[in-house]
Design a protein around this motif. Structure first.
Motif, short mmCIF file in Angstrom:
data_model
loop_
_atom_site.label_atom_id
_atom_site.label_comp_id
_atom_site.label_asym_id
_atom_site.label_seq_id
_atom_site.Cartn_x
_atom_site.Cartn_y
_atom_site.Cartn_z
N ASP A 44 29.11 6.96 -98.44
CA ASP A 44 27.67 6.71 -98.41
C ASP A 44 27.12 6.54 -99.83
OD1 ASP A 44 27.59 6.85 -95.65
OD2 ASP A 44 27.02 8.98 -95.61
N ASP A 45 27.63 7.35 -100.78
CA ASP A 45 27.20 7.22 -102.18
C ASP A 45 27.57 5.84 -102.72
OD1 ASP A 45 26.36 9.86 -102.07
OD2 ASP A 45 28.20 10.63 -103.01
N VAL A 100 19.95 8.75 -103.06
CA VAL A 100 21.32 8.98 -103.53
C VAL A 100 21.31 8.94 -105.06
CG1 VAL A 100 23.70 8.15 -103.46
CG2 VAL A 100 22.24 7.86 -101.47
N ASP A 101 21.92 9.94 -105.69
CA ASP A 101 22.01 9.97 -107.15
C ASP A 101 23.18 9.10 -107.58
OD1 ASP A 101 21.74 10.54 -109.82
OD2 ASP A 101 22.73 12.49 -109.68
N ALA A 115 25.62 3.00 -101.24
CA ALA A 115 24.29 2.91 -101.86
C ALA A 115 24.37 2.16 -103.18
CB ALA A 115 23.71 4.31 -102.07
N THR A 137 17.37 6.89 -97.58
CA THR A 137 18.10 8.04 -98.12
C THR A 137 18.12 7.96 -99.64
OG1 THR A 137 19.54 7.92 -96.18
CG2 THR A 137 20.29 9.29 -98.00
N THR A 168 18.41 7.94 -109.38
CA THR A 168 18.33 8.24 -107.95
C THR A 168 17.81 6.99 -107.26
OG1 THR A 168 17.92 10.56 -108.39
CG2 THR A 168 17.34 9.75 -106.21
N THR A 193 17.96 4.11 -100.57
CA THR A 193 18.61 3.04 -99.81
C THR A 193 17.63 2.40 -98.83
OG1 THR A 193 19.35 4.51 -98.04
CG2 THR A 193 20.82 4.25 -99.94
N LYS A 245 32.30 12.10 -104.59
CA LYS A 245 31.48 10.97 -104.10
C LYS A 245 31.95 10.58 -102.71
CE LYS A 245 29.27 10.51 -107.98
NZ LYS A 245 27.95 11.08 -108.10
#
Length: 156
Positions: free
Chosen positions: A94-95, A147-148, A98, A145, A138, A141, A91
């Motif tokens: 950014d993950d 993100v999962d 989010a 974007t 999922t 953002t 991870k």
């Protein structure tokens, strides 16, 4: 002399009633219910004495925020599991940013902010299925974007 005794008696009765009323008000304001504290973040920090990396710092803050939407103490979001290095392997910041954005969006909701007492959930499982349902799939953002976020928020 009789008049002085009468005024003394009525004065003592008045003072007694005032003291009883005061004692009654004081006891009514203290309901005896203690606020449930969330020790999970402190326990996480105690059990991880090394400094946290950036991903773990964001994760820990997000878990603290998510737990503000859970009223019960029996089941809460567990940063000890969710923010561990093995769980966060792969991870990025950014993950986790989010995830933080998603959680804070539910806390800052204009209609039903989940951290207010009337909107809190009894269990973390309920909060994950309710307020944080979008934070467990999922997520798109604000920057657009995808993100999962599946499985990052865990409870116990």
């Amino acid at each position: 002399m009789k008049k002085n005794r009468k005024s003394l008696k009525s004065g003592l009765i008045g003072i007694s009633l005032a003291l009883l009323l005061t004692a009654g008000f004081v006891s009514c304001t203290d309901s005896g219910a203690k606020k449930a504290e969330d020790p999970s973040a402190i326990l996480y920090l105690v059990n991880n004495p090394n400094s946290l990396n950036d991903v773990q710092q964001i994760c820990l803050g997000t878990y603290i925020a998510a737990n503000s939407c859970v009223a019960g103490i029996e089941e809460r979001f567990n940063p000890g599991i969710g923010c561990s290095l093995t769980k966060l392997d792969g991870k990025t910041t950014d993950d986790l940013n989010a995830l933080k954005e998603c959680v804070l969006a539910k806390i800052n909701d204009q209609v039903a902010p989940c951290n207010l007492p009337q909107f809190k959930y009894a269990l973390a499982q309920q909060a994950l299925a309710g307020a944080f349902a979008a934070c467990n799939t999922t997520y798109t953002t604000a920057a657009g974007t995808d993100v999962d976020l599946s499985g990052i928020l865990v409870y116990q």
